[in-house]
Design a protein around this motif. Sequence first.
Motif, PDB file in Angstrom:
ATOM      1  N   GLY A   1     -27.913 -12.468  26.101  1.00 34.15           N
ATOM      2  CA  GLY A   1     -27.437 -12.401  24.728  1.00 34.15           C
ATOM      3  C   GLY A   1     -26.027 -11.843  24.645  1.00 34.15           C
ATOM      4  O   GLY A   1     -25.333 -11.659  25.652  1.00 34.15           O
ATOM      5  N   GLU A   2     -25.600 -11.529  23.444  1.00 32.74           N
ATOM      6  CA  GLU A   2     -24.203 -11.153  23.197  1.00 32.74           C
ATOM      7  C   GLU A   2     -23.814  -9.792  23.788  1.00 32.74           C
ATOM      8  O   GLU A   2     -22.689  -9.595  24.250  1.00 32.74           O
ATOM      9  N   THR A   3     -24.721  -8.849  23.768  1.00 34.57           N
ATOM     10  CA  THR A   3     -24.357  -7.480  24.091  1.00 34.57           C
ATOM     11  C   THR A   3     -24.293  -7.154  25.582  1.00 34.57           C
ATOM     12  O   THR A   3     -23.366  -6.454  26.014  1.00 34.57           O
ATOM     13  N   PRO A   4     -25.226  -7.612  26.416  1.00 34.64           N
ATOM     14  CA  PRO A   4     -25.170  -7.250  27.832  1.00 34.64           C
ATOM     15  C   PRO A   4     -23.835  -7.522  28.516  1.00 34.64           C
ATOM     16  O   PRO A   4     -23.383  -6.684  29.312  1.00 34.64           O
ATOM     17  N   PRO A   5     -23.144  -8.645  28.222  1.00 35.50           N
ATOM     18  CA  PRO A   5     -21.861  -8.852  28.894  1.00 35.50           C
ATOM     19  C   PRO A   5     -20.804  -7.809  28.524  1.00 35.50           C
ATOM     20  O   PRO A   5     -19.910  -7.522  29.331  1.00 35.50           O
ATOM     21  N   VAL A   6     -20.901  -7.252  27.320  1.00 35.14           N
ATOM     22  CA  VAL A   6     -19.941  -6.229  26.910  1.00 35.14           C
ATOM     23  C   VAL A   6     -20.106  -4.986  27.778  1.00 35.14           C
ATOM     24  O   VAL A   6     -19.130  -4.432  28.296  1.00 35.14           O
ATOM     25  N   PHE A   7     -21.343  -4.549  27.958  1.00 31.96           N
ATOM     26  CA  PHE A   7     -21.601  -3.399  28.818  1.00 31.96           C
ATOM     27  C   PHE A   7     -21.200  -3.709  30.261  1.00 31.96           C
ATOM     28  O   PHE A   7     -20.626  -2.862  30.950  1.00 31.96           O
ATOM     29  N   ALA A   8     -21.512  -4.925  30.708  1.00 33.92           N
ATOM     30  CA  ALA A   8     -21.206  -5.297  32.093  1.00 33.92           C
ATOM     31  C   ALA A   8     -19.703  -5.349  32.338  1.00 33.92           C
ATOM     32  O   ALA A   8     -19.213  -4.890  33.376  1.00 33.92           O
ATOM     33  N   GLN A   9     -18.947  -5.899  31.382  1.00 32.12           N
ATOM     34  CA  GLN A   9     -17.495  -5.979  31.548  1.00 32.12           C
ATOM     35  C   GLN A   9     -16.867  -4.590  31.516  1.00 32.12           C
ATOM     36  O   GLN A   9     -15.857  -4.341  32.186  1.00 32.12           O
TER      37      GLN A   9
ATOM     38  N   PHE B   1     -17.121   0.225  21.452  1.00 34.64           N
ATOM     39  CA  PHE B   1     -16.162   1.234  21.898  1.00 34.64           C
ATOM     40  C   PHE B   1     -15.991   2.298  20.820  1.00 34.64           C
ATOM     41  O   PHE B   1     -15.940   3.500  21.113  1.00 34.64           O
ATOM     42  N   ARG B   2     -15.921   1.863  19.562  1.00 40.84           N
ATOM     43  CA  ARG B   2     -15.770   2.806  18.456  1.00 40.84           C
ATOM     44  C   ARG B   2     -16.958   3.764  18.384  1.00 40.84           C
ATOM     45  O   ARG B   2     -16.798   4.952  18.071  1.00 40.84           O
ATOM     46  N   LEU B   3     -18.142   3.261  18.699  1.00 42.50           N
ATOM     47  CA  LEU B   3     -19.350   4.085  18.665  1.00 42.50           C
ATOM     48  C   LEU B   3     -19.557   4.857  19.969  1.00 42.50           C
ATOM     49  O   LEU B   3     -20.562   5.551  20.124  1.00 42.50           O
ATOM     50  N   LYS B   4     -18.586   4.701  20.909  1.00 42.27           N
ATOM     51  CA  LYS B   4     -18.659   5.383  22.212  1.00 42.27           C
ATOM     52  C   LYS B   4     -19.886   4.961  23.019  1.00 42.27           C
ATOM     53  O   LYS B   4     -20.423   5.731  23.834  1.00 42.27           O
ATOM     54  N   LEU B   5     -20.315   3.706  22.808  1.00 45.04           N
ATOM     55  CA  LEU B   5     -21.419   3.173  23.588  1.00 45.04           C
ATOM     56  C   LEU B   5     -20.938   2.558  24.900  1.00 45.04           C
ATOM     57  O   LEU B   5     -21.723   2.362  25.831  1.00 45.04           O
ATOM     58  N   ILE B   6     -19.635   2.214  24.964  1.00 46.02           N
ATOM     59  CA  ILE B   6     -19.013   1.807  26.220  1.00 46.02           C
ATOM     60  C   ILE B   6     -17.831   2.740  26.465  1.00 46.02           C
ATOM     61  O   ILE B   6     -17.230   3.248  25.516  1.00 46.02           O
ATOM     62  N   PRO B   7     -17.477   2.974  27.731  1.00 43.52           N
ATOM     63  CA  PRO B   7     -16.495   4.021  28.048  1.00 43.52           C
ATOM     64  C   PRO B   7     -15.040   3.632  27.842  1.00 43.52           C
ATOM     65  O   PRO B   7     -14.177   4.511  27.831  1.00 43.52           O
ATOM     66  N   LYS B   8     -14.755   2.354  27.672  1.00 39.03           N
ATOM     67  CA  LYS B   8     -13.355   1.951  27.532  1.00 39.03           C
ATOM     68  C   LYS B   8     -13.254   0.679  26.694  1.00 39.03           C
ATOM     69  O   LYS B   8     -14.223  -0.053  26.526  1.00 39.03           O
ATOM     70  N   GLN B   9     -12.072   0.444  26.158  1.00 45.28           N
ATOM     71  CA  GLN B   9     -11.815  -0.770  25.391  1.00 45.28           C
ATOM     72  C   GLN B   9     -11.676  -1.921  26.381  1.00 45.28           C
ATOM     73  O   GLN B   9     -11.078  -1.779  27.451  1.00 45.28           O
ATOM     74  N   ILE B  10     -12.230  -3.071  26.046  1.00 46.97           N
ATOM     75  CA  ILE B  10     -12.150  -4.225  26.930  1.00 46.97           C
ATOM     76  C   ILE B  10     -11.599  -5.431  26.186  1.00 46.97           C
ATOM     77  O   ILE B  10     -11.668  -5.511  24.957  1.00 46.97           O
ATOM     78  N   ASP B  11     -11.037  -6.360  26.954  1.00 52.76           N
ATOM     79  CA  ASP B  11     -10.476  -7.587  26.410  1.00 52.76           C
ATOM     80  C   ASP B  11     -11.340  -8.757  26.855  1.00 52.76           C
ATOM     81  O   ASP B  11     -11.343  -9.133  28.032  1.00 52.76           O
ATOM     82  N   ILE B  12     -12.118  -9.315  25.937  1.00 51.67           N
ATOM     83  CA  ILE B  12     -13.067 -10.382  26.274  1.00 51.67           C
ATOM     84  C   ILE B  12     -12.344 -11.576  26.888  1.00 51.67           C
ATOM     85  O   ILE B  12     -12.839 -12.200  27.846  1.00 51.67           O
ATOM     86  N   ALA B  13     -11.177 -11.907  26.368  1.00 54.36           N
ATOM     87  CA  ALA B  13     -10.458 -13.112  26.817  1.00 54.36           C
ATOM     88  C   ALA B  13     -10.168 -13.098  28.314  1.00 54.36           C
ATOM     89  O   ALA B  13     -10.113 -14.149  28.956  1.00 54.36           O
ATOM     90  N   THR B  14     -10.012 -11.911  28.881  1.00 59.77           N
ATOM     91  CA  THR B  14      -9.702 -11.831  30.314  1.00 59.77           C
ATOM     92  C   THR B  14     -10.918 -12.163  31.182  1.00 59.77           C
ATOM     93  O   THR B  14     -10.782 -12.341  32.398  1.00 59.77           O
TER      94      THR B  14
END
Length: 319
Positions: A93-101, A302-315
Motif C-alpha cells: 500500500g501507500e505507506t510502507p514505501p515511505v517508511f522504507a525510503q 515527517f511532520r508527525l515525526k513518524l519518519i526520521p527525515k524528509q524524503i523526496d519520492i521522485a528520486t
Amino acid sequence: MIRSSHRHGAFFSGARAAFVALLLGAFAISAHAATTLRIGWQKGSDLSVIKARGVFERTLEQRGIAVRWIEFPAGPQMLEALNVGGIDLGVVGETPPVFAQAASDNLLYVGVEPPAPTGEALLVPKSSAIKTLADLKGKRIAFNRGSNVHYLLVRLLEKAHLSYDDVKVTYLTPSDGFAAFENGNVDAWVIWDPYASAAVVKLDARVLADASGGVADNHQFYTASRSFAQAHADALKFALARIDDESRWIGAHRKEAAQIVAPQIGLPIDIAERSLSHASYGVTPLDADVVASQQRIADTFFRLKLIPKQIDIATAVWH
C-alpha cells in the motif's frame, strides 16, 4: 488489500496499453541468461492469485526467469526484507514505501494500480457508542504500523479535527488485530480488505469511515530493489507486463479469483468476492499526480515525526 475506484478510467486504460507496449518492446533477455526474481506476496492479494494460477511463473520461466515466492504478513515486513536484499519485487500500500525510503535508498517505485478508496476502512463494533469520527477521541485504535491504514487513520483524525495524540494507538498485525477487535480489547480497528470484509460479515462490524471522498487514494505500489532493477531491467519490465495481464484477468474473473483467495485466508467465497469487488486492476507507471500524492503522505509522516527525515519520492521512481 483492496483497490477500487474508476476515477481516471480513460487515463488508466490508455496508460496501460502504452505501458504494456513499452515493456514488451523493451524486453530482450536471452533464453539462456537465467535470472531469479524473488517476489514478496501476501495472502488475499492479487499476487496470491497470480501465484496460485501458475501462468505468470510458467511464462517467465520460458524467458529464462525463475520465480521464487516469499510470503509476508503485511507490507512493512515485506519492504524491510526488500531493503536488506531479501526480495526483489513486491506490492504494498501507500505507506510502507515511505517508511522504507526513509530507512534506505534501495527501494524503487516501478508500477502502481488505480486508486481503491473503499478497500480500507475504520471499523467499530455494531453496538459501539462511536457514531462519528469525533467520538474517537481517547479511544483505543488498532492497526498495523507503517501500513496503508496508518495514513488513513491520520487523515480521518484530521478530518475530525483531532490530533494523532488524541487517540490511543495499538500496533497489531492483521490477525492479532482481528482477535483484539473480536474480543473487545480495542474500540476501533483500521484495516484493509479482505480482513475488513471478513470483520463486517463475520463480526457484524460497522464501517465508520473508509478512504472515500478524497481522504486517501489507497494506491497499491509495485516496488523493486534498486540493485535488481539496475542489474535486470529487462527481466523486471517483462515481469511487470505479465503482472498487468494477470491483474486484468482477475478483474474480469472475480468469481474464479475468489475461489483461489478464499481458502488462503480461511474465509467463505462470498467474502473473498466482496473483497475483490472493492479492487481496481492493472499496473501503470507512476504519473506526476501519483508522485505528488505520495509526497503528501511522506511530508505528513515527517511532520508527525513518524519518519526520521524528509524524503523526496521522485528520486525513488523508476524510469
